[in-house]
Design an enzyme around this catalytic site. Structure first.
Site, PDB file in Angstrom:
ATOM      1  N   ARG A   7       4.075  -7.285   5.352  1.00 10.00           N
ATOM      2  CA  ARG A   7       5.331  -6.545   5.336  1.00 10.00           C
ATOM      3  C   ARG A   7       6.376  -7.384   4.612  1.00 10.00           C
ATOM      4  NH1 ARG A   7       2.773  -5.857  10.082  1.00 10.00           N
ATOM      5  NH2 ARG A   7       2.427  -3.700  10.749  1.00 10.00           N
ATOM      6  N   LYS A  52       6.351  -8.449  13.134  1.00 11.31           N
ATOM      7  CA  LYS A  52       6.240  -7.219  13.926  1.00 11.31           C
ATOM      8  C   LYS A  52       5.260  -7.368  15.086  1.00 11.31           C
ATOM      9  CE  LYS A  52       5.351  -2.266  13.668  1.00 11.31           C
ATOM     10  NZ  LYS A  52       5.076  -1.130  12.782  1.00 11.31           N
ATOM     11  N   HIS A  59       8.016  -1.306   0.850  1.00 10.30           N
ATOM     12  CA  HIS A  59       6.846  -1.027   1.687  1.00 10.30           C
ATOM     13  C   HIS A  59       5.696  -0.434   0.865  1.00 10.30           C
ATOM     14  CE1 HIS A  59       5.315  -1.284   5.704  1.00 10.30           C
ATOM     15  NE2 HIS A  59       4.849  -0.054   5.654  1.00 10.30           N
ATOM     16  N   ARG A  74       2.750  -2.960   0.456  1.00  9.65           N
ATOM     17  CA  ARG A  74       1.755  -2.990   1.542  1.00  9.65           C
ATOM     18  C   ARG A  74       0.821  -1.787   1.451  1.00  9.65           C
ATOM     19  NH1 ARG A  74       0.487  -4.790   6.777  1.00  9.65           N
ATOM     20  NH2 ARG A  74       0.319  -3.166   8.363  1.00  9.65           N
ATOM     21  N   HIS A  76      -3.962  -1.316  12.102  1.00  5.30           N
ATOM     22  CA  HIS A  76      -3.707   0.026  12.625  1.00  5.30           C
ATOM     23  C   HIS A  76      -4.612   0.301  13.818  1.00  5.30           C
ATOM     24  CE1 HIS A  76      -1.939   1.640   8.577  1.00  5.30           C
ATOM     25  NE2 HIS A  76      -1.070   0.931   9.267  1.00  5.30           N
ATOM     26  N   TYR A 108      -1.311   6.648   6.085  1.00  9.24           N
ATOM     27  CA  TYR A 108      -0.503   5.516   5.639  1.00  9.24           C
ATOM     28  C   TYR A 108      -0.721   5.195   4.167  1.00  9.24           C
ATOM     29  CZ  TYR A 108       1.599   0.861   5.806  1.00  9.24           C
ATOM     30  OH  TYR A 108       2.384  -0.243   5.573  1.00  9.24           O
TER      31      TYR A 108
END
Length: 180
Positions: free
Chosen positions: A39, A62, A128, A131, A153, A162
């Protein structure tokens, strides 16, 4: 706001070429994103000491998970040249303001948006997207479970959404199924 992955490899090369016109720092920012899947918050906090030969080591912001990422040849060679002679405590992606301050998220966003805009790529892109581009590139040559694990995930449905796998791509893959 949702952003898209960059799915076309020649577009990725065009973006890198645009970034090379600006600075080596900007190229490194982009390459770390597309080659590691980190990220942007984690990329911006990286220091020289996080690079250890063939690996990049970091505790993710995160998830708080410790991650050790094997560097591919392109990123490893770029980083080796880039960090040569730099202090271990120096930020990799430094702001031009201050002595040793990381680049701001806002500035990273501007750098990426500007380079992508120059390629005339249609869609919605931001930091983003790096990623997501990593995830999509990984998906092209690997089982979905590999991508899911790399992106941390919980399930594969999330991973497919995603990385922007479209119904059209699923239909094309379905048409390529042949048992004879």
């Amino acid at each position: 706001m949702r952003v898209d992955p960059i799915k076309n490899k020649s577009t990725v090369v065009k973006i890198i070429n645009e970034l090379e016109k600006e600075s080596e720092r900007n190229v490194i920012l982009f390459k770390i994103g597309i080659y590691t899947g980190l990220r942007i918050k984690d990329i911006l906090k990286l220091k020289v000491k996080n690079i250890n030969g063939n690996t990049l080591e970091i505790q993710q912001s995160k998830t708080k998970k410790y991650k050790r990422i094997q560097l591919n040849d392109d990123l490893r060679n770029s980083l080796k040249k880039y960090i040569e002679g730099k202090d271990k405590e120096e930020y990799l992606i430094k702001s031009r303001k201050g002595l040793n301050e990381p680049l701001s998220y806002t500035q990273a966003y501007r750098i990426i948006k500007k380079a992508i805009k120059k390629t005339r790529l249609k869609g919605n892109y931001g930091t983003h997207s790096l990623r997501k581009t990593y995830g999509y590139a990984l998906y092209e040559n690997n089982d979905l479970s590999i991508v899911q694990g790399a992106l941390d995930h919980d399930n594969q449905v999330t991973t497919l959404k995603y990385i922007g796998v479209t119904e059209e791509e699923i239909n094309k893959a379905t048409m390529n199924i042949n048992f004879y």
